[in-house]
Design a protein around this motif. Sequence first.
Motif, mmCIF file in Angstrom:
data_model
loop_
_atom_site.group_PDB
_atom_site.id
_atom_site.type_symbol
_atom_site.label_atom_id
_atom_site.label_comp_id
_atom_site.label_asym_id
_atom_site.label_seq_id
_atom_site.Cartn_x
_atom_site.Cartn_y
_atom_site.Cartn_z
ATOM 1 N N PRO A 1 12.731 -10.264 8.429
ATOM 2 C CA PRO A 1 12.019 -8.814 8.620
ATOM 3 C C PRO A 1 12.958 -7.221 9.044
ATOM 4 O O PRO A 1 12.964 -6.680 8.680
ATOM 5 N N GLU A 2 14.193 -8.139 8.907
ATOM 6 C CA GLU A 2 15.405 -7.342 9.651
ATOM 7 C C GLU A 2 16.231 -7.531 8.147
ATOM 8 O O GLU A 2 17.445 -6.973 8.506
ATOM 9 N N ILE A 3 15.706 -8.126 7.112
ATOM 10 C CA ILE A 3 16.541 -7.624 5.994
ATOM 11 C C ILE A 3 15.722 -6.628 5.079
ATOM 12 O O ILE A 3 14.180 -6.819 4.095
ATOM 13 N N LYS A 4 16.843 -5.317 5.035
ATOM 14 C CA LYS A 4 15.888 -4.628 3.788
ATOM 15 C C LYS A 4 17.270 -4.493 2.642
ATOM 16 O O LYS A 4 17.336 -4.389 2.095
ATOM 17 N N PRO A 5 16.153 -5.434 1.193
ATOM 18 C CA PRO A 5 17.012 -5.282 0.336
ATOM 19 C C PRO A 5 17.291 -3.884 -0.102
ATOM 20 O O PRO A 5 16.160 -3.176 0.064
ATOM 21 N N ILE A 6 17.745 -3.960 -1.456
ATOM 22 C CA ILE A 6 18.861 -2.639 -1.954
ATOM 23 C C ILE A 6 17.818 -2.584 -2.692
ATOM 24 O O ILE A 6 17.308 -3.362 -3.707
ATOM 25 N N ARG A 7 17.136 -1.272 -2.834
ATOM 26 C CA ARG A 7 16.499 -0.738 -3.760
ATOM 27 C C ARG A 7 17.245 0.567 -4.665
ATOM 28 O O ARG A 7 17.417 1.378 -4.791
ATOM 29 N N PRO A 8 17.795 -0.061 -6.203
ATOM 30 C CA PRO A 8 18.720 0.586 -7.277
ATOM 31 C C PRO A 8 18.036 1.414 -7.055
ATOM 32 O O PRO A 8 17.251 1.222 -8.292
ATOM 33 N N ALA A 9 19.305 2.779 -7.413
ATOM 34 C CA ALA A 9 17.895 4.812 -8.106
ATOM 35 C C ALA A 9 18.680 3.876 -9.705
ATOM 36 O O ALA A 9 17.939 4.455 -10.475
ATOM 37 N N ASN A 10 19.147 3.543 -9.598
ATOM 38 C CA ASN A 10 19.693 3.485 -11.360
ATOM 39 C C ASN A 10 19.278 2.187 -12.128
ATOM 40 O O ASN A 10 19.465 2.182 -13.331
ATOM 41 N N ARG A 11 18.187 1.664 -11.499
ATOM 42 C CA ARG A 11 17.423 0.567 -12.151
ATOM 43 C C ARG A 11 16.133 1.081 -11.848
ATOM 44 O O ARG A 11 15.763 -0.292 -11.189
ATOM 45 N N LYS B 1 25.482 3.797 -29.239
ATOM 46 C CA LYS B 1 25.095 4.369 -28.853
ATOM 47 C C LYS B 1 24.494 4.355 -27.682
ATOM 48 O O LYS B 1 23.839 2.933 -27.568
ATOM 49 N N VAL B 2 24.373 4.563 -26.510
ATOM 50 C CA VAL B 2 23.819 4.255 -25.453
ATOM 51 C C VAL B 2 22.397 4.628 -24.641
ATOM 52 O O VAL B 2 22.255 5.855 -25.447
ATOM 53 N N VAL B 3 21.303 3.846 -24.497
ATOM 54 C CA VAL B 3 20.210 4.039 -24.330
ATOM 55 C C VAL B 3 19.996 4.023 -22.839
ATOM 56 O O VAL B 3 20.115 3.049 -22.227
ATOM 57 N N SER B 4 19.440 4.955 -22.354
ATOM 58 C CA SER B 4 19.428 5.288 -21.199
ATOM 59 C C SER B 4 17.862 4.401 -20.748
ATOM 60 O O SER B 4 17.064 3.777 -20.840
ATOM 61 N N SER B 5 18.339 4.025 -18.973
ATOM 62 C CA SER B 5 17.155 3.606 -18.689
ATOM 63 C C SER B 5 15.686 3.365 -18.781
ATOM 64 O O SER B 5 14.734 2.585 -18.534
ATOM 65 N N GLU B 6 15.869 4.393 -18.681
ATOM 66 C CA GLU B 6 14.616 6.013 -18.227
ATOM 67 C C GLU B 6 13.368 5.966 -20.034
ATOM 68 O O GLU B 6 12.269 5.035 -19.747
ATOM 69 N N ILE B 7 14.675 5.760 -20.818
ATOM 70 C CA ILE B 7 14.123 5.580 -21.814
ATOM 71 C C ILE B 7 13.563 3.897 -22.130
ATOM 72 O O ILE B 7 12.575 3.765 -23.299
ATOM 73 N N ILE B 8 14.753 3.081 -21.739
ATOM 74 C CA ILE B 8 14.022 1.614 -21.889
ATOM 75 C C ILE B 8 13.149 1.223 -21.298
ATOM 76 O O ILE B 8 11.636 0.719 -21.873
ATOM 77 N N LEU B 9 12.780 1.578 -20.246
ATOM 78 C CA LEU B 9 11.440 1.502 -19.474
ATOM 79 C C LEU B 9 10.188 2.206 -19.901
ATOM 80 O O LEU B 9 9.479 1.242 -19.854
#
Length: 719
Positions: A280-290, A435-443
């Motif tokens: 419980p004391e461990i809080k995994p990181i939630r990345p905003a860029n994924r 061409k770079v395709v954003s993570s939002e388009i991929i999702l």
Amino acid sequence: MTRVLSTLADQDGLLPGAHPGLTLDKYGLCCDEQLGKVDLQKDVQKPVIEQIVRLSNDPPLSRPEFDLLFSRWKATIGSVGFTGKTAGPLTLHLTRASALENAGICLHRIYGFVYLPGTGLKGLARSFACEVWLGEQPNKAAAWQKINAVFGAAPSPWLNDLAKRHEQPVPKEASVGAVVFHDAWPERWPRLVTDILNNHHTKYYSDGAAPGDWEDPVPVYFLSVEPGTPFRFAVAPRRNDADSAELVTLAREWLIGGLTQLGAGAKTASGYGDFIIEEPEIKPIRPANRPTFTATLELVTPAFLAGAKQQADDCDLRPSTLRGQLRWWWRTLHAGFVSVDDLRKMEAAIWGDTKTGGAVRVTVREVPGTRQVSSYDRRQVIRHHRIPQPTDGSIPGLAYHSYGMDDAKGRRHYVEPGAKWKVAVTARTSRFADKVVSSEIILRQATTALQLLPQFGGVGAKSRKGFGSFADLSDFDLGAVRRVATEYRTACGFGENEFSDQLALSPSLQLMLGPVEIPTEGTNSWVALNELAASVQQFVKWVQPKHCRRWLGLPRRLRGATGPRVAHESRHASPAVFHFARAADGCLVARVVAFPAAELPNVAESRHILGDLLKALQSDLPQRFDAIRPPPQSPPSPRPAGLSKRPSGTLVQVSILGKRVKGGFDVQEAGRNPGTLTLGTPTPGADTGDGKPVMVWILDDKPDKPQYKWPDAPKQGKK
């Protein structure tokens, strides 16, 4: 602890206690060359893998011995540790040198259990730090220095490219990292299982052919660790100085982030290597860029799911199964708009291929207590659900659409309706050409495929026949789906190019006919599946000319049929996809779509025959559902005034109403509500035909549904 592990094989197989690692590398039994034609996967790979599984699941160390070994290891490393449990299957080191092809796994060289090497965990933590954590830090220079301090630096093309992408200086000299990543050991002996992946489009991925539904799947067997296996992870400072504590904390966070967000080992994009950190004391990181999309899938109809063994314990929704279905529905978004070669490249940018890792990761976690597995016995299902036999002498519809699920080779297992799984789809930035395709388009591409699957399709064997259907996720907008598809093609540089029938060599959403929806006003999925199949069977039976039946999928036996032949006649999946949804009132709704196929035998003819099928179902199915709709039930009648409850054992006369499926009879006593007669043995000479009166005992004089039993036979006197 000093037990000697045997590595020899006798004539009947491996001796008890043989080392699974040595067996995998050198001593696996091979097939007999005298057998003639040998299937590498079936005749060589699978038997050896099954040997490894048997050896590993019969560990040479007893539980007390392993516990002592683990406690000594844990005390020796004396570091900052935590426990992670596999949320799905785990496999690693598939391509390591062994006697098999792409079927290796990391086994302890002395004891033979699966473990995760510290070198791989260090790479996983560094990948998370550089690809996820670094992008969210405001001070990139300071964050870059911390990464190099934790992991060390050795000038190389890889490090140079990484520094260039993040606009950071390249270390000029090699340096050692301040944190040590230890091997991760299992907290109990890990159980290995035989795992499988089925490539349904080998020629599409290797030879550039269209991803058609006529290819035979190619099974690939390998080893994996079953879900729910706990591993102990540990990181430690290399030196005891003032800066080490902060760096160890960072390294620990990055490792946890990698385990929970990226996955450990191989096939992580398919949900393998997913870990749950339960401390419980461990809080995994939630990345905003994924960005991540989550949903719960619920079965509406039974699903014939299976792993390598096709037994009850592996009858489950596997992440690779779901991912394969998502790829199929994703291709329908773009088939006909781009060439097959461009379609394959666009697919690789999202889902990956043999050269490129996927930009989408799919994980599946079962909702506890919802999955029930049963063995499929068609005849028993028909009896239990009172499915009537056809009057024209044909086989029941259920037998028609579930053909092969309970044949001589053995009965398949199925998951009962109501099972639920939590699905998470995570996306990262990707590239198509330059061409770079954003993570939002991929999702959005992945989540649109995830909407199409429960809207029209299903999972498991016979999924195009209505089995394995999921409940709808949300309000579905076909126009929005097509706009999402255009968005990705535009991002890849194709713009709003026009659709072409000549490019539609695989099922295309642009050509899709339907959907046709017919409400059943019932909740029994087996009955609904039977009526749908019977309607399809009737259409196929009367299609003229007979050769047109080939256009509804192959294999299909046609005696004496003439006419245009179908390309790839040996196999072709049905171009019509049958699905069941659940209405707001809980009743089932049949939903049918069809994909005109260039192979059956061309788009124009395929569109014609499939259009006729949809019209026939629209006309015939409502009549079938009306015929089986149960009459409205009236509330149970109260006990007539003045009638008190009679004691058990009272002898009364009842009339037989009919036989019950589970045994016994439905009966009714004059002046009482209908009841049941299920216990005891019929009185000798009693006529149990419908409407016949018989004498019985009262078992429970319930006012709404009384229960009766046959009188006990008189006891014979002693001789």
